[in-house]
Scaffold this active site. Structure first.
Site, PDB file in Angstrom:
ATOM      1  N   SER A  28     -34.321   4.142 158.000  1.00  0.00           N
ATOM      2  CA  SER A  28     -35.271   3.142 158.474  1.00  0.00           C
ATOM      3  C   SER A  28     -36.093   2.672 157.287  1.00  0.00           C
ATOM      4  CB  SER A  28     -36.189   3.761 159.510  1.00  0.00           C
ATOM      5  OG  SER A  28     -37.014   4.703 158.863  1.00  0.00           O
ATOM      6  N   LYS A  29     -36.903   1.657 157.522  1.00  0.00           N
ATOM      7  CA  LYS A  29     -37.762   1.119 156.459  1.00  0.00           C
ATOM      8  C   LYS A  29     -38.549   2.244 155.795  1.00  0.00           C
ATOM      9  CE  LYS A  29     -38.406  -3.540 155.825  1.00  0.00           C
ATOM     10  NZ  LYS A  29     -37.124  -3.756 155.184  1.00  0.00           N
TER      11      LYS A  29
END
Ligand code: GLU
Length: 486
Positions: free
Chosen positions: A251-252
Protein backbone atom coordinates in the site's frame (compact mmCIF):
# COMPACT_ATOMS: atom_id res chain seq x y z
CA UNK A 1 7.92 -33.73 -16.71
CA UNK A 2 8.99 -30.29 -17.80
CA UNK A 3 10.71 -28.07 -15.33
CA UNK A 4 12.61 -24.82 -15.61
CA UNK A 5 15.73 -26.70 -16.55
CA UNK A 6 14.52 -29.06 -19.25
CA UNK A 7 12.03 -26.70 -20.85
CA UNK A 8 14.20 -23.80 -21.99
CA UNK A 9 15.27 -21.76 -23.83
CA UNK A 10 12.16 -19.94 -22.68
CA UNK A 11 10.26 -17.41 -24.72
CA UNK A 12 8.68 -15.29 -21.99
CA UNK A 13 6.62 -12.14 -22.12
CA UNK A 14 5.51 -9.28 -20.00
CA UNK A 15 1.98 -8.10 -20.74
CA UNK A 16 1.08 -4.93 -18.83
CA UNK A 17 -2.26 -3.18 -19.14
CA UNK A 18 -1.55 0.52 -19.73
CA UNK A 19 -3.95 1.75 -17.08
CA UNK A 20 -1.51 3.23 -14.55
CA UNK A 21 2.10 3.33 -13.48
CA UNK A 22 4.32 0.25 -13.33
CA UNK A 23 3.86 -0.96 -9.76
CA UNK A 24 6.60 -2.85 -8.00
CA UNK A 25 4.58 -6.08 -8.11
CA UNK A 26 4.26 -5.96 -11.90
CA UNK A 27 7.83 -4.75 -12.27
CA UNK A 28 8.90 -7.87 -10.39
CA UNK A 29 6.95 -10.05 -12.83
CA UNK A 30 8.67 -8.28 -15.74
CA UNK A 31 12.07 -8.74 -14.10
CA UNK A 32 11.58 -12.47 -13.47
CA UNK A 33 10.47 -12.97 -17.07
CA UNK A 34 13.43 -11.00 -18.39
CA UNK A 35 16.00 -12.80 -16.26
CA UNK A 36 14.56 -16.23 -17.00
CA UNK A 37 14.59 -15.59 -20.75
CA UNK A 38 18.18 -14.35 -20.59
CA UNK A 39 19.33 -17.10 -18.24
CA UNK A 40 17.94 -19.81 -20.52
CA UNK A 41 19.14 -18.23 -23.77
CA UNK A 42 15.56 -17.50 -24.82
CA UNK A 43 13.67 -14.31 -25.68
CA UNK A 44 11.80 -11.73 -23.66
CA UNK A 45 8.76 -10.19 -25.37
CA UNK A 46 6.54 -7.26 -24.51
CA UNK A 47 2.83 -6.88 -25.21
CA UNK A 48 0.59 -3.98 -24.26
CA UNK A 49 -2.82 -5.25 -23.25
CA UNK A 50 -4.73 -2.13 -24.17
CA UNK A 51 -8.16 -3.57 -24.82
CA UNK A 52 -9.87 -1.84 -21.94
CA UNK A 53 -10.79 1.30 -23.85
CA UNK A 54 -12.05 3.15 -20.81
CA UNK A 55 -8.99 2.67 -18.64
CA UNK A 56 -6.09 2.43 -21.11
CA UNK A 57 -4.25 5.66 -21.88
CA UNK A 58 -1.26 6.59 -24.01
CA UNK A 59 0.20 8.43 -21.03
CA UNK A 60 0.14 5.27 -18.91
CA UNK A 61 1.66 3.32 -21.78
CA UNK A 62 4.49 5.84 -22.14
CA UNK A 63 5.08 5.80 -18.40
CA UNK A 64 5.30 1.99 -18.34
CA UNK A 65 7.67 1.91 -21.31
CA UNK A 66 9.81 4.58 -19.65
CA UNK A 67 9.93 2.57 -16.40
CA UNK A 68 10.87 -0.63 -18.23
CA UNK A 69 13.59 1.16 -20.12
CA UNK A 70 14.90 2.73 -16.88
CA UNK A 71 15.11 -0.78 -15.43
CA UNK A 72 16.96 -1.89 -18.58
CA UNK A 73 14.37 -4.53 -19.49
CA UNK A 74 14.58 -4.18 -23.26
CA UNK A 75 12.36 -6.63 -25.14
CA UNK A 76 13.89 -8.69 -27.93
CA UNK A 77 11.21 -7.65 -30.43
CA UNK A 78 9.17 -4.48 -30.88
CA UNK A 79 6.29 -4.32 -28.40
CA UNK A 80 2.89 -5.46 -29.69
CA UNK A 81 -0.39 -3.73 -29.00
CA UNK A 82 -3.58 -5.72 -28.67
CA UNK A 83 -5.63 -2.76 -29.86
CA UNK A 84 -3.96 -3.18 -33.29
CA UNK A 85 -4.83 -6.85 -33.57
CA UNK A 86 -8.62 -6.84 -33.36
CA UNK A 87 -9.19 -8.80 -36.63
CA UNK A 88 -7.16 -11.69 -35.24
CA UNK A 89 -9.40 -12.02 -32.20
CA UNK A 90 -12.54 -11.77 -34.36
CA UNK A 91 -11.26 -14.57 -36.60
CA UNK A 92 -10.51 -16.77 -33.60
CA UNK A 93 -13.99 -16.21 -32.20
CA UNK A 94 -15.64 -16.92 -35.55
CA UNK A 95 -13.90 -20.26 -35.58
CA UNK A 96 -15.18 -21.16 -32.15
CA UNK A 97 -18.70 -19.99 -33.10
CA UNK A 98 -18.65 -22.17 -36.21
CA UNK A 99 -17.55 -25.15 -34.13
CA UNK A 100 -20.31 -24.65 -31.54
CA UNK A 101 -17.66 -23.91 -28.91
CA UNK A 102 -18.93 -20.36 -28.44
CA UNK A 103 -22.31 -18.62 -28.63
CA UNK A 104 -23.70 -15.12 -28.78
CA UNK A 105 -25.04 -13.84 -25.48
CA UNK A 106 -27.77 -11.19 -25.60
CA UNK A 107 -28.06 -10.64 -21.86
CA UNK A 108 -27.98 -6.98 -20.94
CA UNK A 109 -25.65 -5.54 -18.31
CA UNK A 110 -28.67 -4.98 -16.03
CA UNK A 111 -29.74 -8.64 -16.33
CA UNK A 112 -26.22 -9.84 -15.60
CA UNK A 113 -25.99 -7.52 -12.61
CA UNK A 114 -29.25 -8.93 -11.19
CA UNK A 115 -27.87 -12.46 -11.63
CA UNK A 116 -24.64 -11.51 -9.85
CA UNK A 117 -26.54 -9.96 -6.95
CA UNK A 118 -28.76 -13.03 -6.58
CA UNK A 119 -25.72 -15.31 -6.58
CA UNK A 120 -23.98 -13.20 -3.96
CA UNK A 121 -27.11 -13.16 -1.79
CA UNK A 122 -27.27 -16.97 -2.02
CA UNK A 123 -23.55 -17.19 -1.16
CA UNK A 124 -22.73 -18.68 -4.55
CA UNK A 125 -19.87 -17.70 -6.87
CA UNK A 126 -21.05 -15.05 -9.34
CA UNK A 127 -21.15 -17.20 -12.47
CA UNK A 128 -23.06 -16.66 -15.65
CA UNK A 129 -26.24 -18.77 -15.60
CA UNK A 130 -25.77 -19.95 -19.19
CA UNK A 131 -29.16 -18.55 -20.20
CA UNK A 132 -28.17 -17.80 -23.83
CA UNK A 133 -26.30 -21.10 -24.22
CA UNK A 134 -29.55 -22.91 -24.86
CA UNK A 135 -31.05 -20.60 -27.50
CA UNK A 136 -31.88 -22.46 -30.68
CA UNK A 137 -29.76 -21.84 -33.76
CA UNK A 138 -32.60 -20.05 -35.60
CA UNK A 139 -33.31 -17.61 -32.79
CA UNK A 140 -29.60 -16.89 -32.42
CA UNK A 141 -29.17 -16.27 -36.13
CA UNK A 142 -32.26 -14.03 -36.29
CA UNK A 143 -31.27 -11.90 -33.33
CA UNK A 144 -27.71 -11.49 -34.67
CA UNK A 145 -29.07 -10.63 -38.12
CA UNK A 146 -31.36 -8.00 -36.55
CA UNK A 147 -28.23 -6.37 -35.14
CA UNK A 148 -29.14 -7.04 -31.53
CA UNK A 149 -26.20 -6.16 -29.26
CA UNK A 150 -24.45 -9.26 -28.02
CA UNK A 151 -21.23 -10.53 -26.54
CA UNK A 152 -19.74 -13.90 -27.46
CA UNK A 153 -19.22 -16.43 -24.70
CA UNK A 154 -17.14 -19.57 -24.51
CA UNK A 155 -19.24 -22.71 -24.07
CA UNK A 156 -17.51 -24.59 -21.24
CA UNK A 157 -17.07 -28.23 -22.23
CA UNK A 158 -19.07 -30.61 -20.03
CA UNK A 159 -15.93 -32.29 -18.75
CA UNK A 160 -14.01 -29.03 -18.34
CA UNK A 161 -10.92 -30.14 -16.50
CA UNK A 162 -8.26 -27.49 -16.44
CA UNK A 163 -5.72 -29.14 -14.14
CA UNK A 164 -2.15 -28.35 -15.00
CA UNK A 165 1.35 -28.61 -13.61
CA UNK A 166 2.70 -25.27 -12.57
CA UNK A 167 6.48 -24.94 -12.71
CA UNK A 168 6.51 -23.22 -9.33
CA UNK A 169 3.42 -24.53 -7.57
CA UNK A 170 3.36 -28.09 -8.86
CA UNK A 171 0.01 -29.73 -9.73
CA UNK A 172 -2.87 -27.25 -9.73
CA UNK A 173 -6.54 -28.14 -9.91
CA UNK A 174 -9.06 -25.39 -10.36
CA UNK A 175 -12.35 -26.65 -8.93
CA UNK A 176 -15.13 -27.30 -11.41
CA UNK A 177 -17.66 -24.51 -11.12
CA UNK A 178 -15.07 -21.85 -10.27
CA UNK A 179 -16.35 -19.97 -13.30
CA UNK A 180 -19.10 -20.19 -15.88
CA UNK A 181 -19.25 -19.60 -19.66
CA UNK A 182 -16.94 -16.61 -19.92
CA UNK A 183 -16.93 -13.74 -22.37
CA UNK A 184 -14.61 -13.94 -25.39
CA UNK A 185 -15.76 -10.89 -27.30
CA UNK A 186 -17.55 -7.93 -25.78
CA UNK A 187 -20.59 -6.40 -27.45
CA UNK A 188 -18.38 -3.56 -28.75
CA UNK A 189 -16.30 -6.09 -30.69
CA UNK A 190 -13.26 -5.87 -28.42
CA UNK A 191 -11.79 -9.08 -27.04
CA UNK A 192 -11.83 -10.13 -23.41
CA UNK A 193 -8.51 -10.49 -21.61
CA UNK A 194 -8.62 -14.30 -21.70
CA UNK A 195 -9.26 -14.55 -25.42
CA UNK A 196 -6.64 -11.99 -26.41
CA UNK A 197 -4.00 -13.54 -24.15
CA UNK A 198 -4.42 -16.99 -25.67
CA UNK A 199 -4.48 -15.76 -29.28
CA UNK A 200 -1.39 -13.61 -28.69
CA UNK A 201 0.66 -15.97 -26.55
CA UNK A 202 0.18 -18.65 -29.22
CA UNK A 203 0.87 -16.24 -32.08
CA UNK A 204 4.02 -14.84 -30.42
CA UNK A 205 5.41 -18.30 -29.73
CA UNK A 206 5.47 -17.79 -25.96
CA UNK A 207 6.63 -20.99 -24.28
CA UNK A 208 6.36 -19.94 -20.65
CA UNK A 209 3.78 -17.73 -18.98
CA UNK A 210 5.26 -16.55 -15.70
CA UNK A 211 2.95 -14.25 -13.72
CA UNK A 212 1.38 -13.61 -10.33
CA UNK A 213 -0.76 -16.24 -8.67
CA UNK A 214 -3.75 -13.89 -8.82
CA UNK A 215 -4.08 -15.14 -12.41
CA UNK A 216 -4.54 -18.83 -11.50
CA UNK A 217 -8.24 -18.94 -12.38
CA UNK A 218 -7.53 -17.14 -15.64
CA UNK A 219 -4.96 -19.80 -16.43
CA UNK A 220 -7.64 -22.46 -16.10
CA UNK A 221 -9.86 -20.56 -18.56
CA UNK A 222 -6.93 -20.11 -20.91
CA UNK A 223 -6.03 -23.80 -20.85
CA UNK A 224 -9.59 -24.65 -21.91
CA UNK A 225 -9.29 -22.15 -24.74
CA UNK A 226 -6.00 -23.61 -25.97
CA UNK A 227 -7.70 -26.97 -26.06
CA UNK A 228 -10.68 -25.58 -27.97
CA UNK A 229 -8.34 -24.06 -30.55
CA UNK A 230 -6.38 -27.33 -30.79
CA UNK A 231 -3.22 -25.53 -29.70
CA UNK A 232 -0.51 -26.75 -27.33
CA UNK A 233 -0.61 -24.57 -24.22
CA UNK A 234 2.62 -22.96 -23.01
CA UNK A 235 4.04 -23.90 -19.63
CA UNK A 236 2.73 -21.87 -16.69
CA UNK A 237 4.49 -20.65 -13.58
CA UNK A 238 2.74 -18.54 -10.95
CA UNK A 239 4.77 -16.64 -8.41
CA UNK A 240 3.56 -15.40 -5.03
CA UNK A 241 2.54 -11.76 -4.67
CA UNK A 242 4.49 -8.84 -3.31
CA UNK A 243 3.45 -7.92 0.23
CA UNK A 244 4.65 -5.42 2.81
CA UNK A 245 6.47 -6.51 5.99
CA UNK A 246 3.09 -6.97 7.74
CA UNK A 247 2.08 -9.49 5.09
CA UNK A 248 -0.47 -7.09 3.60
CA UNK A 249 -0.76 -6.19 -0.05
CA UNK A 250 1.59 -3.30 -0.86
CA UNK A 251 0.00 0.00 0.00
CA UNK A 252 1.02 3.65 -0.15
CA UNK A 253 2.17 3.34 3.44
CA UNK A 254 4.76 0.72 2.56
CA UNK A 255 6.83 3.38 0.86
CA UNK A 256 7.84 3.40 -2.78
CA UNK A 257 4.99 1.80 -4.64
CA UNK A 258 5.85 2.21 -8.27
CA UNK A 259 8.91 2.46 -10.46
CA UNK A 260 8.41 6.24 -10.85
CA UNK A 261 8.81 6.48 -7.05
CA UNK A 262 12.12 4.60 -7.31
CA UNK A 263 13.28 6.94 -10.09
CA UNK A 264 12.34 9.99 -8.02
CA UNK A 265 14.09 8.57 -4.96
CA UNK A 266 17.29 8.29 -7.00
CA UNK A 267 17.61 4.53 -6.59
CA UNK A 268 19.99 2.59 -8.82
CA UNK A 269 17.96 0.67 -11.44
CA UNK A 270 20.26 -2.35 -11.25
CA UNK A 271 19.68 -2.44 -7.49
CA UNK A 272 15.90 -2.28 -7.95
CA UNK A 273 16.03 -5.21 -10.41
CA UNK A 274 18.37 -7.11 -8.10
CA UNK A 275 16.24 -6.48 -5.02
CA UNK A 276 12.90 -7.43 -6.59
CA UNK A 277 14.40 -10.55 -8.18
CA UNK A 278 16.02 -11.57 -4.91
CA UNK A 279 12.74 -11.53 -2.99
CA UNK A 280 11.67 -14.95 -4.17
CA UNK A 281 15.05 -16.48 -3.42
CA UNK A 282 16.17 -16.71 -7.06
CA UNK A 283 19.16 -14.38 -6.60
CA UNK A 284 21.48 -13.87 -3.64
CA UNK A 285 22.09 -10.32 -2.43
CA UNK A 286 25.58 -11.01 -1.13
CA UNK A 287 27.34 -9.86 -4.29
CA UNK A 288 26.59 -6.93 -6.51
CA UNK A 289 26.23 -7.48 -10.25
CA UNK A 290 27.94 -5.53 -12.98
CA UNK A 291 25.03 -5.78 -15.43
CA UNK A 292 21.67 -7.39 -16.06
CA UNK A 293 23.37 -10.08 -18.15
CA UNK A 294 25.66 -10.81 -15.24
CA UNK A 295 22.60 -11.05 -12.98
CA UNK A 296 20.81 -13.35 -15.42
CA UNK A 297 23.79 -15.70 -15.30
CA UNK A 298 23.35 -16.08 -11.54
CA UNK A 299 19.54 -16.29 -11.66
CA UNK A 300 18.29 -19.61 -10.34
CA UNK A 301 14.65 -20.24 -11.27
CA UNK A 302 14.59 -23.43 -9.19
CA UNK A 303 14.83 -21.31 -6.11
CA UNK A 304 11.69 -19.31 -6.98
CA UNK A 305 9.63 -19.69 -3.83
CA UNK A 306 5.91 -20.39 -3.68
CA UNK A 307 5.16 -17.97 -0.90
CA UNK A 308 4.53 -14.27 -1.04
CA UNK A 309 7.53 -11.99 -1.40
CA UNK A 310 7.99 -9.53 1.44
CA UNK A 311 9.05 -6.14 0.18
CA UNK A 312 10.85 -3.77 2.52
CA UNK A 313 11.59 -0.33 1.05
CA UNK A 314 14.47 0.20 3.51
CA UNK A 315 16.20 -2.98 2.33
CA UNK A 316 15.79 -1.90 -1.28
CA UNK A 317 17.33 1.48 -0.46
CA UNK A 318 20.20 -0.20 1.41
CA UNK A 319 20.98 -2.42 -1.58
CA UNK A 320 20.83 0.61 -3.86
CA UNK A 321 23.27 2.40 -1.55
CA UNK A 322 25.68 -0.51 -1.93
CA UNK A 323 25.50 -0.15 -5.70
CA UNK A 324 25.94 3.60 -5.36
CA UNK A 325 29.12 3.20 -3.31
CA UNK A 326 30.54 0.62 -5.68
CA UNK A 327 29.87 2.65 -8.84
CA UNK A 328 32.60 4.25 -10.94
CA UNK A 329 33.22 7.59 -9.17
CA UNK A 330 34.09 9.20 -12.50
CA UNK A 331 30.46 8.74 -13.57
CA UNK A 332 29.22 10.33 -10.38
CA UNK A 333 31.57 13.28 -10.90
CA UNK A 334 30.24 13.60 -14.41
CA UNK A 335 26.65 13.53 -13.15
CA UNK A 336 27.49 16.28 -10.64
CA UNK A 337 29.30 18.30 -13.33
CA UNK A 338 26.16 18.13 -15.42
CA UNK A 339 23.64 18.92 -12.71
CA UNK A 340 25.21 21.48 -10.38
CA UNK A 341 24.40 25.09 -11.34
CA UNK A 342 26.98 26.91 -13.46
CA UNK A 343 28.14 29.23 -10.66
CA UNK A 344 28.76 26.44 -8.15
CA UNK A 345 32.30 26.34 -6.75
CA UNK A 346 32.34 22.63 -7.61
CA UNK A 347 33.13 23.54 -11.20
CA UNK A 348 36.39 25.30 -10.36
CA UNK A 349 37.73 22.45 -8.21
CA UNK A 350 40.37 20.34 -9.85
CA UNK A 351 39.37 16.94 -11.10
CA UNK A 352 41.23 14.99 -8.44
CA UNK A 353 39.49 16.92 -5.69
CA UNK A 354 36.09 16.34 -7.32
CA UNK A 355 36.84 12.63 -7.50
CA UNK A 356 38.05 12.55 -3.91
CA UNK A 357 34.94 14.41 -2.77
CA UNK A 358 32.66 11.96 -4.57
CA UNK A 359 34.54 9.02 -3.14
CA UNK A 360 34.75 10.44 0.37
CA UNK A 361 31.18 11.70 0.63
CA UNK A 362 29.34 8.81 -0.97
CA UNK A 363 30.09 6.71 2.08
CA UNK A 364 27.56 8.93 3.81
CA UNK A 365 25.06 9.09 0.97
CA UNK A 366 22.81 6.53 -0.67
CA UNK A 367 21.91 8.49 -3.79
CA UNK A 368 23.32 11.23 -5.99
CA UNK A 369 20.85 13.70 -4.45
CA UNK A 370 22.10 12.86 -0.99
CA UNK A 371 25.69 13.24 -2.15
CA UNK A 372 24.86 16.59 -3.74
CA UNK A 373 23.35 17.75 -0.45
CA UNK A 374 26.63 17.06 1.36
CA UNK A 375 28.70 19.10 -1.07
CA UNK A 376 28.06 22.68 0.07
CA UNK A 377 29.92 21.87 3.24
CA UNK A 378 33.05 21.58 1.06
CA UNK A 379 32.33 23.84 -1.85
CA UNK A 380 31.12 26.88 0.12
CA UNK A 381 33.88 28.99 1.65
CA UNK A 382 32.34 29.07 5.14
CA UNK A 383 30.85 26.51 7.43
CA UNK A 384 27.16 26.70 8.16
CA UNK A 385 26.64 25.33 11.65
CA UNK A 386 23.48 23.43 12.34
CA UNK A 387 21.70 24.62 15.43
CA UNK A 388 22.07 21.39 17.39
CA UNK A 389 25.75 21.09 16.62
CA UNK A 390 26.78 24.59 17.56
CA UNK A 391 25.96 24.09 21.25
CA UNK A 392 28.47 21.27 21.37
CA UNK A 393 31.36 23.48 20.33
CA UNK A 394 32.08 24.61 23.91
CA UNK A 395 35.10 22.79 25.37
CA UNK A 396 36.62 22.45 21.91
CA UNK A 397 39.25 25.11 22.21
CA UNK A 398 42.21 22.97 23.30
CA UNK A 399 41.67 20.41 20.58
CA UNK A 400 41.13 22.99 17.85
CA UNK A 401 44.21 24.99 18.81
CA UNK A 402 46.30 21.83 18.85
CA UNK A 403 45.05 20.86 15.40
CA UNK A 404 45.65 24.33 14.04
CA UNK A 405 49.21 24.20 15.30
CA UNK A 406 49.79 20.94 13.45
CA UNK A 407 48.28 22.29 10.25
CA UNK A 408 50.42 25.44 10.35
CA UNK A 409 53.42 23.35 9.31
CA UNK A 410 51.86 22.60 5.91
CA UNK A 411 51.79 24.59 2.73
CA UNK A 412 48.54 26.62 2.67
CA UNK A 413 47.31 25.30 -0.66
CA UNK A 414 48.31 21.68 -0.05
CA UNK A 415 45.87 18.93 0.78
CA UNK A 416 46.95 16.40 3.36
CA UNK A 417 47.60 12.86 2.26
CA UNK A 418 45.69 10.18 4.21
CA UNK A 419 48.94 9.37 6.01
CA UNK A 420 49.57 13.00 6.97
CA UNK A 421 45.97 13.34 8.10
CA UNK A 422 46.19 10.41 10.47
CA UNK A 423 49.60 11.57 11.75
CA UNK A 424 48.17 15.00 12.49
CA UNK A 425 45.27 13.47 14.37
CA UNK A 426 47.69 11.53 16.53
CA UNK A 427 49.72 14.66 17.20
CA UNK A 428 46.61 16.64 18.07
CA UNK A 429 45.50 13.92 20.47
CA UNK A 430 48.87 13.97 22.20
CA UNK A 431 49.02 17.76 22.37
CA UNK A 432 45.51 18.20 23.69
CA UNK A 433 45.65 15.14 25.93
CA UNK A 434 42.33 13.71 24.62
CA UNK A 435 41.27 10.84 22.42
CA UNK A 436 38.22 9.17 20.92
CA UNK A 437 35.07 11.24 20.72
CA UNK A 438 36.60 14.09 22.71
CA UNK A 439 39.09 14.44 19.87
CA UNK A 440 36.92 13.74 16.85
CA UNK A 441 33.73 15.51 17.75
CA UNK A 442 35.08 19.08 18.05
CA UNK A 443 37.09 18.70 14.86
CA UNK A 444 34.15 17.39 12.91
CA UNK A 445 31.93 20.21 14.15
CA UNK A 446 34.48 22.87 13.33
CA UNK A 447 35.14 21.55 9.84
CA UNK A 448 31.62 20.72 8.73
CA UNK A 449 29.17 22.37 11.14
CA UNK A 450 27.36 19.05 11.54
CA UNK A 451 27.68 15.93 13.64
CA UNK A 452 27.76 13.36 10.87
CA UNK A 453 29.72 12.99 7.68
CA UNK A 454 32.77 11.28 6.24
CA UNK A 455 35.48 9.66 8.32
CA UNK A 456 37.57 12.31 9.99
CA UNK A 457 40.79 11.24 8.31
CA UNK A 458 39.04 11.51 4.92
CA UNK A 459 37.58 14.87 5.88
CA UNK A 460 41.03 16.28 6.60
CA UNK A 461 42.21 15.29 3.12
CA UNK A 462 39.33 16.92 1.26
CA UNK A 463 40.15 20.59 1.81
CA UNK A 464 43.39 22.55 1.42
CA UNK A 465 45.02 23.31 4.76
CA UNK A 466 44.30 27.04 4.62
CA UNK A 467 40.63 26.24 4.28
CA UNK A 468 40.82 23.82 7.21
CA UNK A 469 42.54 26.46 9.30
CA UNK A 470 39.99 29.12 8.37
CA UNK A 471 37.20 26.82 9.55
CA UNK A 472 39.01 26.14 12.80
CA UNK A 473 39.47 29.86 13.32
CA UNK A 474 35.75 30.51 12.77
CA UNK A 475 34.89 27.89 15.37
CA UNK A 476 37.35 29.43 17.82
CA UNK A 477 35.81 32.84 17.19
CA UNK A 478 32.40 31.44 18.00
CA UNK A 479 33.60 29.88 21.24
CA UNK A 480 35.38 32.97 22.45
CA UNK A 481 34.46 36.32 20.98
CA UNK A 482 37.73 37.68 22.34
CA UNK A 483 39.42 35.63 19.66
CA UNK A 484 37.93 37.89 17.01
CA UNK A 485 40.65 39.35 14.89
CA UNK A 486 40.39 43.11 14.65
N1 GLU B 1 -2.57 -7.56 -18.60
C1 GLU B 1 -2.53 -8.52 -17.54
C2 GLU B 1 -2.17 -7.83 -16.26
O1 GLU B 1 -1.62 -6.72 -16.31
C3 GLU B 1 -1.48 -9.55 -17.87
C4 GLU B 1 -1.67 -10.86 -17.25
C5 GLU B 1 -0.83 -11.91 -17.95
O2 GLU B 1 0.40 -11.87 -17.77
O3 GLU B 1 -1.40 -12.71 -18.67
O4 GLU B 1 -2.44 -8.33 -15.20
Amino acid sequence: MTNFKTGGPWVTRFAPSPTGVLHLGNARTAILNFLLARQSGGRFLLRLEDTDQERSTFAAEAAILWSLSWLGLAPDEPARHQSLRLPLYRQAVDRLLAEYRAYPCFCTEAELEREREAATAANLPPRYSGRCAGLCATERAERVARGEAHAVRFRLPADADASFTDLIKGPVTVPAGAFGDFVLLRSNGWPSYNLAVVVDDADMGVTLVLRGEDHLTNTARQILLYRAFGLAAPQFAHHGLLVDPDGKKLSKRSGALGIPDCIRAGLDPLAVVHYLASLSGALPTKHLFASLEDMAGAFNPFALGRGNAVMNPDEMKALSARYFRAADPALQVQALDETLPAGDAWHVMDRQLRLDLALGLRENAATLDELRALLPCFTEPDVRFDSRAIGHLADSETVLRALDEGLAAFDAQARLTPKEASAILHETAARAGVKGRALYHPIRLALTGTESGPELAALLTLLPTDNLRRRIQTALDIISPSNHKE
